[in-house]
Design an enzyme around this catalytic site. Structure first.
Site, PDB file in Angstrom:
ATOM      1  N   TRP A 130      31.279  49.938  39.700  1.00  0.00           N
ATOM      2  CA  TRP A 130      32.566  49.415  40.173  1.00  0.00           C
ATOM      3  C   TRP A 130      33.585  50.549  40.079  1.00  0.00           C
ATOM      4  O   TRP A 130      33.682  51.218  39.037  1.00  0.00           O
ATOM      5  CB  TRP A 130      32.955  48.256  39.252  1.00  0.00           C
ATOM      6  CG  TRP A 130      34.255  47.590  39.549  1.00  0.00           C
ATOM      7  CD1 TRP A 130      34.689  47.141  40.763  1.00  0.00           C
ATOM      8  CD2 TRP A 130      35.284  47.264  38.601  1.00  0.00           C
ATOM      9  NE1 TRP A 130      35.912  46.551  40.619  1.00  0.00           N
ATOM     10  CE2 TRP A 130      36.305  46.613  39.312  1.00  0.00           C
ATOM     11  CE3 TRP A 130      35.427  47.455  37.231  1.00  0.00           C
ATOM     12  CZ2 TRP A 130      37.461  46.151  38.708  1.00  0.00           C
ATOM     13  CZ3 TRP A 130      36.576  47.000  36.621  1.00  0.00           C
ATOM     14  CH2 TRP A 130      37.577  46.349  37.345  1.00  0.00           C
ATOM     15  N   ASP A 211      29.708  44.970  30.605  1.00  0.00           N
ATOM     16  CA  ASP A 211      30.720  44.347  31.459  1.00  0.00           C
ATOM     17  C   ASP A 211      30.093  43.072  32.019  1.00  0.00           C
ATOM     18  O   ASP A 211      29.122  43.121  32.768  1.00  0.00           O
ATOM     19  CB  ASP A 211      31.110  45.327  32.588  1.00  0.00           C
ATOM     20  CG  ASP A 211      32.267  44.778  33.413  1.00  0.00           C
ATOM     21  OD1 ASP A 211      32.573  43.579  33.298  1.00  0.00           O
ATOM     22  OD2 ASP A 211      32.871  45.560  34.178  1.00  0.00           O
ATOM     23  N   LYS A 246      35.943  35.006  37.986  1.00  0.00           N
ATOM     24  CA  LYS A 246      35.018  34.558  39.032  1.00  0.00           C
ATOM     25  C   LYS A 246      34.435  33.187  38.690  1.00  0.00           C
ATOM     26  O   LYS A 246      34.458  32.292  39.518  1.00  0.00           O
ATOM     27  CB  LYS A 246      33.868  35.556  39.200  1.00  0.00           C
ATOM     28  CG  LYS A 246      34.227  36.999  38.975  1.00  0.00           C
ATOM     29  CD  LYS A 246      34.877  37.649  40.153  1.00  0.00           C
ATOM     30  CE  LYS A 246      35.355  39.037  39.752  1.00  0.00           C
ATOM     31  NZ  LYS A 246      35.842  39.824  40.837  1.00  0.00           N
TER      32      LYS A 246
HETATM   33  C1  LMR Z   1      35.873  43.534  42.849  1.00  0.00           C
HETATM   34  O1  LMR Z   1      35.017  44.323  42.437  1.00  0.00           O
HETATM   35  O2  LMR Z   1      36.138  43.413  44.060  1.00  0.00           O
HETATM   36  C2  LMR Z   1      36.582  42.637  41.885  1.00  0.00           C
HETATM   37  O3  LMR Z   1      36.086  42.815  40.604  1.00  0.00           O
HETATM   38  C3  LMR Z   1      38.047  42.739  41.965  1.00  0.00           C
HETATM   39  C4  LMR Z   1      38.578  43.998  41.378  1.00  0.00           C
HETATM   40  O4  LMR Z   1      39.353  43.922  40.412  1.00  0.00           O
HETATM   41  O5  LMR Z   1      38.239  45.072  41.858  1.00  0.00           O
END
Ligand code: LMR
Length: 399
Positions: A130, A211, A246
């Site tokens: 991420w 996470d 979520k």
């Molecule tokens: C995402 O990955 O789209 C979500 O977790 C929202 C974010 O905070 O990035």
């Protein structure tokens, strides 16, 4: 002040939502930010949340501060969800949980706290991960390094390279792992692989930071905690950043938690003291509403059952959209085997779309996909699925 300062880059995920909102094309589709949508493209307030809010509206009699670590009933219920009600971690009192403003807030508190005691440590992130993981831990002052994770050829975890790398990581470094529903790939470790990773952490002495933002979106609330259970069984130290954005749809209530597991209850008390002193200087104490809602649902058997049902509906709809996407692409004769999309878990699919295709889809079709080709399956609906499949087929035919 700002005359000679360059503007910061737009956020790779939220920036997309901003652009999507401005887009005038009535056919626009947002497959970007990880937010659940129902088949009418609405992000609903869950019925269990509405019911809990009704209870709170009548019962709540003060808006005074929460403790620094948040609502104790919330923390207790977070632990039950993370570890399972009869977990040894709970009965032995070796977990310290603080309510945090979302999963991101929990990650950042954890980062700041770890930096105090392991100033020279590296934080190891999966390749890919991420996008915000990098920002959070760099800003907390850490040097980052990557471990191998996703193999684009096999569309699976490169477990041999991953474990080989994890075995080289020294004690005191931090390894960030996605407890389930890996973001962005949608590709998870299986149970046996989790057991091996937990063994390596024990043997090497690095600290796992899990996470856990999608509990319940993989298989079920219980099955998705398998990773957590393996680290709990090592008896060692580890961290969990969890989020109810979520699975409770509490996105804008910023409802998360940081949980630190230690070998003993005595050490856990020390961990909690530092957790509190870290939080105090960032945001003092957490916002209350989302935590009160979650605690109300989690401690009421009827609301809890209703929540599990609503979570199941979200999970099943995303799975159905995975199949619809694969079928739609096959029907259009798009070359390649897309069956891996149905094997991926959680909200996302690493679609394998190149950056040229991602740009083309946005420019010509107003279909918004995160750079790197991550698709939020929940953005697909029975109304837009044909439009999206047509768009992807056309984009790929131009390659
Ligand atoms: C995402 O990955 O789209 C979500 O977790 C929202 C974010 O905070 O990035």
């Amino acid at each position: 002040m700002w005359q000679n300062i360059e503007a910061a880059p737009v956020d790779s995920i939220f920036g997309l939502t901003d652009a999507f909102k401005k887009d005038q094309n009535p056919k626009k589709v947002n497959l970007g930010v990880g937010v659940y949508k129902d088949d009418t493209s609405n992000t609903p307030v869950l019925n269990c949340v509405k019911a809990a809010e009704k209870i709170l509206l009548e019962k709540e009699n003060s808006k005074s501060y929460l403790p620094i670590s948040g609502d104790p009933v919330y923390a207790e219920n977070v632990q039950k969800l993370l570890f399972g009600e009869s977990s040894e971690v709970i009965s032995s009192g070796r977990a310290a949980t603080a309510q945090a403003p979302g999963g991101t807030g929990a990650l950042r508190v954890g980062g700041d706290l770890l930096k105090k005691f392991y100033p020279g440590a590296k934080v190891w992130i999966s390749s890919p991960t991420w996008a915000n993981h990098k920002g959070v831990f760099i800003t907390a002052g850490f040097e980052l390094a990557e471990y191998e994770y996703y193999n684009d050829e096999t569309k699976d975890v490169d477990f041999a390279s991953m474990t080989a790398r994890l075995k080289t990581i020294p004690a005191g470094d931090i390894v960030l792992l996605h407890a389930c529903c890996h973001n962005p790939s949608g590709v998870d470790l299986n149970n046996e692989q989790w057991e091996k990773i937990a063994d390596i952490s024990k043997e090497k002495g690095w600290i796992a930071f899990l996470d856990f933002a999608y509990q319940g979106f993989g298989e079920s609330v219980d099955a998705d905690r398998y990773s957590v259970e393996q680290f709990a069984a090592t008896g060692g130290d580890f961290f969990i950043a969890s989020s109810f954005s979520k699975n409770f749809g509490l996105y804008n209530e910023r409802t998360g938690a940081l949980t630190i597991v230690s070998p003993t209850a005595e050490q856990s008390a020390v961990a909690m003291s530092h957790l509190k002193s870290t939080i105090r200087v960032i945001y003092s104490n957490p916002p209350a509403h989302g935590g009160l809602v979650a605690a109300t649902i989690l401690s009421d058997p009827e609301l809890y059952a209703q929540w599990l049902e609503e979570l199941g509906i979200m999970r099943d709809r995303i799975k159905a959209m995975r199949s619809a996407l694969v079928d739609g692409l096959m029907k259009r004769g798009v070359e390649g085997d897309f069956s891996y999309i149905t094997r991926q878990r959680g909200m996302f699919s690493f679609s394998g779309l190149s950056s040229e295709v991602v740009d083309w889809l946005r420019e010509h079709k107003s279909i918004y996909v995160v750079g790197g080709g991550r698709i939020n399956l929940a953005g697909l609906t029975s109304e837009n699925i044909d439009y999206v499949c047509d768009g992807i087929a056309e984009a790929l035919s131009k390659q």
